[in-house]
Structure formats: structure tokens, C-alpha cells
Design an enzyme around this catalytic site. Structure first.
Site, short mmCIF file in Angstrom:
data_model
loop_
_atom_site.label_atom_id
_atom_site.label_comp_id
_atom_site.label_asym_id
_atom_site.label_seq_id
_atom_site.Cartn_x
_atom_site.Cartn_y
_atom_site.Cartn_z
N PRO A 165 0.83 -0.98 0.16
CA PRO A 165 0.06 -0.13 -0.10
C PRO A 165 0.88 1.23 -0.01
O PRO A 165 0.37 2.19 0.02
CB PRO A 165 -0.75 0.04 1.28
CG PRO A 165 0.00 -1.02 1.97
CD PRO A 165 0.88 -1.95 1.51
N ASP B 33 2.60 1.46 -12.04
CA ASP B 33 1.57 2.52 -12.10
C ASP B 33 1.60 3.28 -11.10
O ASP B 33 2.73 3.35 -10.15
CB ASP B 33 0.19 2.09 -12.45
CG ASP B 33 -0.19 0.84 -11.65
OD1 ASP B 33 0.01 1.07 -10.45
OD2 ASP B 33 -0.86 -0.33 -12.12
N LYS C 148 -2.37 5.00 -14.80
CA LYS C 148 -3.50 4.67 -14.14
C LYS C 148 -3.88 5.43 -13.06
O LYS C 148 -3.62 5.06 -11.91
CB LYS C 148 -3.44 3.07 -13.83
CG LYS C 148 -3.83 2.24 -14.93
CD LYS C 148 -4.34 0.98 -14.22
CE LYS C 148 -4.54 0.06 -15.25
NZ LYS C 148 -4.20 -1.40 -14.30
N GLY D 209 0.17 -1.45 -7.20
CA GLY D 209 -0.20 -0.93 -5.76
C GLY D 209 -0.86 -2.17 -5.15
O GLY D 209 -1.79 -2.67 -5.78
N ILE E 215 -6.68 -7.82 -5.97
CA ILE E 215 -7.63 -7.18 -5.38
C ILE E 215 -8.07 -5.71 -6.12
O ILE E 215 -6.95 -4.80 -5.81
CB ILE E 215 -7.54 -6.93 -3.95
CG1 ILE E 215 -7.69 -8.49 -3.12
CG2 ILE E 215 -8.40 -6.06 -3.30
CD1 ILE E 215 -7.51 -8.28 -1.66
N MET F 25 -11.59 3.20 -3.82
CA MET F 25 -11.84 4.01 -5.25
C MET F 25 -13.34 4.87 -4.79
O MET F 25 -13.84 4.84 -5.74
CB MET F 25 -11.77 3.22 -6.46
CG MET F 25 -10.37 2.80 -6.70
SD MET F 25 -10.47 1.70 -8.31
CE MET F 25 -10.99 0.20 -7.18
C1 LIG Z 1 -7.07 0.47 -8.52
S1 LIG Z 1 -7.39 0.27 -6.66
C2 LIG Z 1 -5.85 -0.61 -6.30
C3 LIG Z 1 -6.08 -1.45 -5.25
C4 LIG Z 1 -4.84 -2.22 -4.85
N1 LIG Z 1 -4.55 -3.41 -5.66
C5 LIG Z 1 -4.69 -2.81 -3.47
O1 LIG Z 1 -4.94 -4.28 -3.24
O2 LIG Z 1 -4.76 -2.08 -2.45
C6 LIG Z 1 -6.81 1.90 -6.20
C7 LIG Z 1 -7.40 2.43 -4.80
O3 LIG Z 1 -6.91 1.50 -3.62
C8 LIG Z 1 -7.03 2.41 -2.64
N2 LIG Z 1 -5.54 2.65 -1.88
C9 LIG Z 1 -4.47 2.27 -2.35
N3 LIG Z 1 -3.35 2.34 -1.78
C10 LIG Z 1 -4.07 3.39 -0.80
C11 LIG Z 1 -3.05 3.90 0.23
N4 LIG Z 1 -2.04 3.89 0.38
N5 LIG Z 1 -4.18 4.76 1.09
C12 LIG Z 1 -5.51 4.51 0.97
N6 LIG Z 1 -6.31 3.99 -0.16
C13 LIG Z 1 -5.29 3.35 -0.84
C14 LIG Z 1 -7.86 3.65 -3.00
O4 LIG Z 1 -8.90 3.50 -2.73
C15 LIG Z 1 -7.27 3.87 -4.26
O5 LIG Z 1 -8.19 4.50 -5.05
#
Ligand SMILES: C[S@@+](CC[C@H](N)C(=O)[O-])C[C@H]1O[C@@H](n2cnc3c(N)ncnc32)[C@H](O)[C@@H]1O
Length: 274
Positions: free
Chosen positions: A30, A53, A75, A106, A111, A188
Site C-alpha cells: 500500500p 503504475d 492509471k 499497488g 484486489i 476508489m
Molecule cells: C485501483 S485500486 C488498487 C487497489 C490495490 N490493488 C490494493 O490491493 O490495494 C486503487 C485504490 O486503492 C486504494 N488505495 C490504494 N493504496 C492506498 C493507500 N495507501 N491509502 C489509501 N487508499 C489506498 C484507494 O481506494 C485507491 O483509489
């Protein structure tokens, strides 16, 4: 003969005869680079090309081989540097050139990461691939904010959903999301927060249900806003939260005040032990 411990030797990738193109779909976690898995770090150190990305932090990219090619494919919501189909084609092309490719995403690649879509194309083209799990935002954010996603007193289940569907609509199963005694984690969802809050209340979740919104969780820029379904959208707007944000709905979010520990940095292990 390598003198590294057996668990690291098992990750050796450059054994004679194995140098064919492979795509490693790797979860970058994250944000905090220390949350990478050992395998992700090893693969980054050997890859010829890293395709990444916008949610992958610089500290993580710095772990790539210094001479590795780095390809940014963007992205952000509605602003894809490369359309998904072109990313899929790029991965296939690089692997066919015999390259060892790390496709870095990320969180966890499976997921809300479109990892499945990318692998389907590779599978159809007969390209070798592996998948390395990462810590998903929900787990990272939960731990770094002191908000356990389940707790015997408050929530017996936890549900992950997205506030941004493929066609841009927000057509979720609100009845299930509004069930009591569960935690709902919304990826998101920042842009749709007012609508999400009011739909949950419409479907019967109490307006007083506690909610937390976490921006850039696990990084030194982490911010947390807390409120209720009735107040959270306004609070987040006042504090001008920006993506990436995770929304956590449920009684467990009350524990943030009591259990929070992360103040922007994690002590180095040597210091912590001393
Ligand atoms: C396209 S999704 C990818 C999720 C990623 N595959 C995962 O497992 O965390 C992107 C969303 O994940 C969440 N996200 C990812 N990293 C984050 C972080 N460090 N803090 C808060 N939300 C995060 C947000 O909602 C963001 O819009």
C-alpha cells in the site's frame, strides 16, 4: 554453490536454461516500501524491465536493478497513460523478447488491480507468468490506523467493495452493504462518498454509524478523517482529501482514537529493539 539460506536460494531465477521471458505480476503493497514481500524485493532486484503504475512509491522502484528499464503506464482514475489493452500487449511483447518482466501494482494484484485481466491475455498467448501477493490497501491502512477490520464486539465480517465501477456508475448491492455488525471497506470511493453515505442510510444503516477515511495510508503523508455516515462527506471535503483514499464504514473505526500508533514513520528495527 550459493551460500545463501535455502529460502532465498529457492528464489533464484537465473539458473542455466531458464532464461525465457516471464511476467511476474507483483503486489507492491500500500505504500510503505518495508511492506514489500521478500519475493517482491528479490524479483525487483533481478528484473530486466519494471512496468509500474501510479500507486507504486519511488522507494519501491529504487529497489529495482539500477540498469533495469522502468516503464510508467500510469492509471489514475479516468487518466490512463496507457489504455489497459496496450498494457496487456506491452507485457506480452516484452516477455516474447525474452525479458524478465516485473509488472508492479499497488497493493495486491488480485484486489481491484486488474491483475486478472492482464493475466488472461498472457495465458491466451502462452506466456509464462507468476503472481506475487501484496498487502492490500485495506490490510495496510487498517494496521497503520489502529482500526481492526473485525472485532468480536463490533464486526463479525468484513466486505471489500469498489466505489468506481467499469462503466463509471455506482450500482452496488446496497442492501448487503448496509447490514449491521460488519465492516465495509470501499476502494476508489472518495468521489462518490456523499452518495455512498446516503445510500447506506437509505438502506437502513444508522446515520450515526462511525466511518473513517484514510488518505495515503502507511506513508508518511497518511491522514485520517473520522465521522459518521451523516458527517463524513462534509469533513473529508473540508480537509480536502485527495486520492488514494480508503473508506472504512463500521463500529470498528471508533477504535482509531484508542489504538492509533503510526505517526508518519516506523522506527527502524535496530532502534526499536534497542
Ligand atoms: C485501483 S485500486 C488498487 C487497489 C490495490 N490493488 C490494493 O490491493 O490495494 C486503487 C485504490 O486503492 C486504494 N488505495 C490504494 N493504496 C492506498 C493507500 N495507501 N491509502 C489509501 N487508499 C489506498 C484507494 O481506494 C485507491 O483509489
Amino acid at each position: 554453490m550459493s551460500n545463501r539460506p535455502p529460502f532465498l536460494q529457492s528464489l533464484d531465477l537465473d539458473q542455466p536454461g531458464t532464461r525465457t521471458g516471464t511476467v511476474y505480476l507483483v503486489g507492491a503493497g500500500p505504500g510503505d516500501p518495508e511492506l514489500l514481500t521478500l519475493r517482491a524485493a528479490r524479483l525487483l532486484g533481478m528484473a530486466d524491465v519494471v512496468v509500474y503504475d501510479n500507486l507504486v512509491g519511488k522507494g519501491i522502484l529504487d529497489m529495482a536493478r539500477p540498469d533495469a528499464e522502468r516503464v510508467y503506464v500510469g492509471k489514475q482514475k479516468d487518466n490512463h497513460t496507457l489504455p489497459q489493452q496496450e498494457i496487456n500487449a506491452l507485457l506480452a511483447r516484452l516477455a516474447k523478447q525474452g525479458k524478465q518482466v516485473v509488472r508492479l501494482k499497488g497493493g495486491d494484484p488480485f484486489i481491484f488491480g486488474r491483475g486478472g485481466e492482464e493475466l488472461e491475455v498472457l495465458a491466451e498467448e502462452g506466456i509464462r507468468y507468476e503472481v506475487v501477493p501484496g498487502i492490500t490497501a485495506a490490510s495496510g491502512v487498517s494496521c497503520y490506523t489502529g482500526i481492526p477490520l473485525t472485532h468480536r464486539d463490533y464486526a463479525q465480517s468484513c466486505l471489500f467493495t469498489t466505489g468506481h465501477l467499469k462503466d463509471g456508475s455506482l450500482n452496488l448491492d446496497w442492501e448487503i452493504l448496509a447490514h449491521p455488525r460488519q465492516t465495509v471497506v470501499i476502494y476508489m470511493g472518495l468521489g462518490a462518498l456523499p452518495e455512498i453515505s446516503s445510500k447506506l442510510v437509505e438502506q437502513g444503516r444508522a446515520a450515526s454509524t462511525p466511518v473513517a477515511v484514510v488518505e495515503q495510508g502507511t506513508t508518511r503523508r497518511q491522514r485520517v478523517a473520522t465521522g459518521t455516515l451523516a458527517t463524513i462527506a462534509e469533513r473529508v471535503a473540508e480537509q480536502k482529501f485527495k486520492s488514494p483514499c480508503l473508506i472504512i464504514v463500521g463500529e470498528v473505526t471508533q477504535l482509531h482514537d484508542k489504538l492509533q500508533w503510526f505517526a508518519g514513520s516506523v522506527p527502524q528495527l535496530a532502534t526499536a529493539v534497542a
